[in-house]
Every structure is written in C-alpha cells, then in structure tokens.
Design an enzyme around this catalytic site. Structure first.
Site, PDB file in Angstrom:
ATOM      1  N   LYS A   1      33.185   0.394  69.024  1.00  0.00           N
ATOM      2  CA  LYS A   1      32.639   0.710  70.355  1.00  0.00           C
ATOM      3  C   LYS A   1      31.452   1.678  70.238  1.00  0.00           C
ATOM      4  O   LYS A   1      30.409   1.451  70.836  1.00  0.00           O
ATOM      5  CB  LYS A   1      33.733   1.327  71.253  1.00  0.00           C
ATOM      6  CG  LYS A   1      34.959   0.464  71.445  1.00  0.00           C
ATOM      7  CD  LYS A   1      35.970   1.100  72.372  1.00  0.00           C
ATOM      8  CE  LYS A   1      36.554   2.409  71.889  1.00  0.00           C
ATOM      9  NZ  LYS A   1      37.340   2.301  70.628  1.00  0.00           N
TER      10      LYS A   1
ATOM     11  N   ARG B   1      40.915   4.635  79.974  1.00  0.00           N
ATOM     12  CA  ARG B   1      41.873   4.390  78.897  1.00  0.00           C
ATOM     13  C   ARG B   1      43.280   4.244  79.435  1.00  0.00           C
ATOM     14  O   ARG B   1      44.201   3.981  78.663  1.00  0.00           O
ATOM     15  CB  ARG B   1      41.848   5.583  77.965  1.00  0.00           C
ATOM     16  CG  ARG B   1      41.118   5.334  76.671  1.00  0.00           C
ATOM     17  CD  ARG B   1      41.205   6.604  75.909  1.00  0.00           C
ATOM     18  NE  ARG B   1      41.075   6.447  74.513  1.00  0.00           N
ATOM     19  CZ  ARG B   1      39.930   6.570  73.860  1.00  0.00           C
ATOM     20  NH1 ARG B   1      38.819   6.774  74.508  1.00  0.00           N
ATOM     21  NH2 ARG B   1      39.921   6.482  72.556  1.00  0.00           N
TER      22      ARG B   1
ATOM     23  N   ARG C   1      35.513   5.929  57.696  1.00  0.00           N
ATOM     24  CA  ARG C   1      34.416   6.373  58.567  1.00  0.00           C
ATOM     25  C   ARG C   1      33.903   7.755  58.153  1.00  0.00           C
ATOM     26  O   ARG C   1      34.667   8.647  57.818  1.00  0.00           O
ATOM     27  CB  ARG C   1      34.894   6.444  60.021  1.00  0.00           C
ATOM     28  CG  ARG C   1      33.848   7.090  60.932  1.00  0.00           C
ATOM     29  CD  ARG C   1      34.055   6.841  62.376  1.00  0.00           C
ATOM     30  NE  ARG C   1      35.344   7.270  62.873  1.00  0.00           N
ATOM     31  CZ  ARG C   1      35.776   6.984  64.097  1.00  0.00           C
ATOM     32  NH1 ARG C   1      35.046   6.290  64.926  1.00  0.00           N
ATOM     33  NH2 ARG C   1      36.956   7.404  64.494  1.00  0.00           N
TER      34      ARG C   1
ATOM     35  N   ARG D   1      36.285  12.843  60.546  1.00  0.00           N
ATOM     36  CA  ARG D   1      36.839  13.350  61.806  1.00  0.00           C
ATOM     37  C   ARG D   1      38.299  13.750  61.621  1.00  0.00           C
ATOM     38  O   ARG D   1      39.032  13.076  60.899  1.00  0.00           O
ATOM     39  CB  ARG D   1      36.753  12.244  62.873  1.00  0.00           C
ATOM     40  CG  ARG D   1      35.678  12.506  63.902  1.00  0.00           C
ATOM     41  CD  ARG D   1      35.382  11.295  64.733  1.00  0.00           C
ATOM     42  NE  ARG D   1      36.495  10.798  65.525  1.00  0.00           N
ATOM     43  CZ  ARG D   1      36.395   9.828  66.428  1.00  0.00           C
ATOM     44  NH1 ARG D   1      35.216   9.283  66.660  1.00  0.00           N
ATOM     45  NH2 ARG D   1      37.447   9.409  67.108  1.00  0.00           N
TER      46      ARG D   1
ATOM     47  N   ARG E   1      46.984   6.845  67.162  1.00  0.00           N
ATOM     48  CA  ARG E   1      45.970   6.381  68.128  1.00  0.00           C
ATOM     49  C   ARG E   1      46.137   4.895  68.415  1.00  0.00           C
ATOM     50  O   ARG E   1      45.968   4.460  69.560  1.00  0.00           O
ATOM     51  CB  ARG E   1      44.565   6.656  67.590  1.00  0.00           C
ATOM     52  CG  ARG E   1      44.174   8.118  67.728  1.00  0.00           C
ATOM     53  CD  ARG E   1      43.107   8.508  66.751  1.00  0.00           C
ATOM     54  NE  ARG E   1      41.850   7.822  66.967  1.00  0.00           N
ATOM     55  CZ  ARG E   1      40.934   7.640  66.012  1.00  0.00           C
ATOM     56  NH1 ARG E   1      41.140   8.066  64.790  1.00  0.00           N
ATOM     57  NH2 ARG E   1      39.814   7.040  66.309  1.00  0.00           N
TER      58      ARG E   1
HETATM   59  P1  AP5 Z   1      33.222   3.080  65.522  1.00  0.00           P
HETATM   60  O1  AP5 Z   1      32.016   2.463  66.110  1.00  0.00           O
HETATM   61  O2  AP5 Z   1      33.240   4.566  65.334  1.00  0.00           O
HETATM   62  O3  AP5 Z   1      34.536   2.583  66.309  1.00  0.00           O
HETATM   63  P2  AP5 Z   1      35.092   3.033  67.725  1.00  0.00           P
HETATM   64  O4  AP5 Z   1      35.647   1.824  68.374  1.00  0.00           O
HETATM   65  O5  AP5 Z   1      34.062   3.820  68.482  1.00  0.00           O
HETATM   66  O6  AP5 Z   1      36.276   3.949  67.242  1.00  0.00           O
HETATM   67  P3  AP5 Z   1      36.727   5.403  67.715  1.00  0.00           P
HETATM   68  O7  AP5 Z   1      37.713   5.854  66.684  1.00  0.00           O
HETATM   69  O8  AP5 Z   1      35.553   6.324  67.926  1.00  0.00           O
HETATM   70  O9  AP5 Z   1      37.367   5.093  69.033  1.00  0.00           O
HETATM   71  P4  AP5 Z   1      38.439   5.871  69.739  1.00  0.00           P
HETATM   72  O10 AP5 Z   1      38.531   5.105  70.979  1.00  0.00           O
HETATM   73  O11 AP5 Z   1      39.701   6.086  68.989  1.00  0.00           O
HETATM   74  O12 AP5 Z   1      37.827   7.353  69.787  1.00  0.00           O
HETATM   75  P5  AP5 Z   1      37.033   8.171  70.895  1.00  0.00           P
HETATM   76  O13 AP5 Z   1      35.973   8.910  70.209  1.00  0.00           O
HETATM   77  O14 AP5 Z   1      36.717   7.326  72.075  1.00  0.00           O
HETATM   78  O15 AP5 Z   1      33.492   2.379  64.098  1.00  0.00           O
HETATM   79  C1  AP5 Z   1      34.549   2.809  63.274  1.00  0.00           C
HETATM   80  C2  AP5 Z   1      34.117   2.675  61.796  1.00  0.00           C
HETATM   81  O16 AP5 Z   1      33.864   1.300  61.514  1.00  0.00           O
HETATM   82  C3  AP5 Z   1      32.829   3.415  61.444  1.00  0.00           C
HETATM   83  O17 AP5 Z   1      32.942   3.888  60.136  1.00  0.00           O
HETATM   84  C4  AP5 Z   1      31.743   2.330  61.532  1.00  0.00           C
HETATM   85  O18 AP5 Z   1      30.659   2.622  60.685  1.00  0.00           O
HETATM   86  C5  AP5 Z   1      32.526   1.093  61.075  1.00  0.00           C
HETATM   87  N1  AP5 Z   1      32.070  -0.148  61.701  1.00  0.00           N
HETATM   88  C6  AP5 Z   1      31.705  -0.336  63.004  1.00  0.00           C
HETATM   89  N2  AP5 Z   1      31.383  -1.628  63.232  1.00  0.00           N
HETATM   90  C7  AP5 Z   1      31.569  -2.262  62.028  1.00  0.00           C
HETATM   91  C8  AP5 Z   1      31.406  -3.630  61.619  1.00  0.00           C
HETATM   92  N3  AP5 Z   1      31.016  -4.585  62.482  1.00  0.00           N
HETATM   93  N4  AP5 Z   1      31.723  -3.937  60.337  1.00  0.00           N
HETATM   94  C9  AP5 Z   1      32.137  -2.977  59.463  1.00  0.00           C
HETATM   95  N5  AP5 Z   1      32.294  -1.662  59.794  1.00  0.00           N
HETATM   96  C10 AP5 Z   1      32.015  -1.326  61.061  1.00  0.00           C
HETATM   97  O19 AP5 Z   1      38.198   9.168  71.395  1.00  0.00           O
HETATM   98  C11 AP5 Z   1      38.690  10.179  70.549  1.00  0.00           C
HETATM   99  C12 AP5 Z   1      39.785  10.942  71.273  1.00  0.00           C
HETATM  100  O20 AP5 Z   1      39.258  11.565  72.451  1.00  0.00           O
HETATM  101  C13 AP5 Z   1      40.973  10.101  71.783  1.00  0.00           C
HETATM  102  O21 AP5 Z   1      41.934   9.859  70.783  1.00  0.00           O
HETATM  103  C14 AP5 Z   1      41.506  11.000  72.901  1.00  0.00           C
HETATM  104  O22 AP5 Z   1      42.230  12.089  72.378  1.00  0.00           O
HETATM  105  C15 AP5 Z   1      40.214  11.554  73.513  1.00  0.00           C
HETATM  106  N6  AP5 Z   1      39.710  10.720  74.616  1.00  0.00           N
HETATM  107  C16 AP5 Z   1      38.515  10.089  74.674  1.00  0.00           C
HETATM  108  N7  AP5 Z   1      38.383   9.419  75.819  1.00  0.00           N
HETATM  109  C17 AP5 Z   1      39.517   9.622  76.513  1.00  0.00           C
HETATM  110  C18 AP5 Z   1      39.986   9.172  77.778  1.00  0.00           C
HETATM  111  N8  AP5 Z   1      39.244   8.368  78.566  1.00  0.00           N
HETATM  112  N9  AP5 Z   1      41.218   9.565  78.170  1.00  0.00           N
HETATM  113  C19 AP5 Z   1      41.972  10.381  77.421  1.00  0.00           C
HETATM  114  N10 AP5 Z   1      41.585  10.839  76.209  1.00  0.00           N
HETATM  115  C20 AP5 Z   1      40.357  10.469  75.761  1.00  0.00           C
END
Ligand code: AP5
Length: 207
Positions: free
Chosen positions: A13, A88, A122, A155, A166
């Site tokens: 994402k 979410r 990552r 991270r 997660r």
């Molecule tokens: P990446 O693009 O970072 O994936 P992502 O889907 O963004 O994964 P996240 O771990 O950031 O999502 P998340 O939803 O758990 O975390 P968030 O920051 O929103 O890619 C991942 C890896 O794969 C990277 O190394 C990348 O280089 C690689 N990659 C990407 N595409 C690729 C491809 N096509 N091929 C190969 N490799 C690839 O949330 C973090 C925390 O914040 C949550 O756990 C929660 O505690 C809190 N939080 C955030 N939003 C909320 C909410 N709305 N409500 C409650 N808590 C929240």
C-alpha cells in the site's frame, strides 16, 4: 478522486501510494506515517499510539477518526486524496462516510507468506519514510536511502511476532471492510503479489 487503498500489512500500500499519488497529483494520507512521525516527535498522539503500534495492535478508533477528520478538511484535499491505512475497522468506515464521499476502494491482495517475507525484509528510511526491501527493492548503497541519503532502519513492528499479530488483527478487524465496500459497489481487487511496476499499471488503469 477520493480513493481508499486497502490490503494486509505488506501488500504494498505504501509503496504503490507514493507512486500513484505523484502521478494523480493528490495527497497521500498514510495514517501509519502520520502516527510514526507523531511518535518520533513525542507528541501526545504519538506517545499514546506508540504502545499499540509496536505490539501490532490498532490505535483506538476515536483517535484515528479525529485525526482523519482534521486531515481531510485541509485545502490540499479539495481535489481528492488517497487514504492508505484508513479505514481499518467498520466504525472507522462508518465515520468516514459521514465526513466524505469516496469514489473507489482498491484492495491489494497478497498471500500471508508473501506478506511475512516482504515485511521481514523491509527497510524504511528514517528521514523520508521511503521503503526498500533487502531482496526485491534494494537501495543502490546498502543501508542508505537513494532519495535523501537517510539511514535505512527496521521498523519496530516488523519483528516476527508483531508481523504475525498485525496479520491476525487484519483478518479480524479490517477484512470485514471488503464485504462492506463490495456491497456499496465501490470495490476493485488487484493482485498485489506481482512486480511493483505491474501492480502500479493495474492500479492506474483501474482509477
Ligand atoms: P509496503 O509498501 O511498506 O506495504 P504496506 O502494505 O504499506 O505495509 P505496512 O506494513 O506499512 O502496512 P500496515 O497496514 O501494516 O502499516 P501502517 O503503516 O498502515 O511494502 C512492504 C515491503 O514490501 C517493503 O519492503 C517494500 O519494499 C516491499 N514491496 C512492496 N511492493 C512490492 C512488490 N510488488 N514486490 C516485492 N516487494 C514489494 O500501520 C502501522 C500501524 O499504525 C498499525 O499496525 C496500527 O498500529 C497503526 N494504525 C495505522 N492506521 C491505523 C488505523 N486506521 N486505525 C488504527 N491503527 C492504525
């Protein structure tokens, strides 16, 4: 265009949002990035959120809903936005519906094993938040961000136990949103398990 990008942790994402919002000229609103920045600046929101985030749990709905309400009121969101990581939960989706119209919800689908492999490898830039992967999307110089020269770090929530937690939280709390948006006729599903450029192409075509 007001877009929601949904998908499990590691679906890509953040990676895709950064590319497509540049092309579309709309702001990328990542709740994870906002919370991580607040946490590193030790603001009251950041201090509250850090404990939940490090364990892989969701930050309470009321905090998240207020954060998004404030963010999408801003001038730069008048022409649209892309939400990455919000909503979410069903209560977050219901609250969003009261404050903004949404045009499209795109789900990036990947298998759990792929998510674990991506998150375990990552590396994130400490300064600009750019994402890399030790195998698939590696920086030119190991440990250094190509874009800003910042240090690449692991991270806190990319430890094995937090990753599994997660994914479990996603299945329990976030997956119900797929049906929710499908019923509203807004959902598009894209295979996020392919090479980055292929996924970007499909995302842009669907928008
Ligand atoms: P990446 O693009 O970072 O994936 P992502 O889907 O963004 O994964 P996240 O771990 O950031 O999502 P998340 O939803 O758990 O975390 P968030 O920051 O929103 O890619 C991942 C890896 O794969 C990277 O190394 C990348 O280089 C690689 N990659 C990407 N595409 C690729 C491809 N096509 N091929 C190969 N490799 C690839 O949330 C973090 C925390 O914040 C949550 O756990 C929660 O505690 C809190 N939080 C955030 N939003 C909320 C909410 N709305 N409500 C409650 N808590 C929240």
């Amino acid at each position: 265009m007001r877009i929601i990008l949904l998908g499990p942790p590691g679906a890509g994402k953040g990676t895709q949002s950064r590319t497509i919002t540049k092309k579309l000229g709309i702001p990328h609103i990542s709740t994870g990035d906002i919370l991580r920045q607040a946490s590193s600046q030790k603001t009251p929101l950041g201090l509250k959120a850090k404990n939940y985030m490090d364990r892989g749990h969701l930050v309470p709905d009321d905090l998240m809903i207020n954060l998004i309400k404030e963010r999408i009121k801003r001038e730069d969101c008048k022409k649209g936005f892309l939400l990455d990581g919000f909503p979410r939960t069903i209560p977050q989706a219901e609250a969003l519906e009261k404050i903004s119209h949404i045009d499209k919800v795109i789900k990036l689908r990947i298998e759990s094993e792929v998510a674990v492999e991506r998150l375990s490898g990552r590396r994130t830039c400490k300064d600009c938040g750019a994402m890399y992967h030790v195998i698939y999307i590696s920086p030119k110089r190991e440990g250094i961000c190509d874009k800003c020269g910042g240090e690449l770090i692991i991270r806190e929530d990319d430890r094995k136990e937090a990753i599994l937690e997660r994914l479990e939280v996603y299945r329990e709390e976030t997956r119900p949103l797929i049906k929710y948006y499908e019923k509203k006729g807004l959902l598009v599903i894209i295979d996020g398990g392919r090479a980055k450029q292929e996924v970007t192409g499909d995302l842009l075509a669907s928008i």
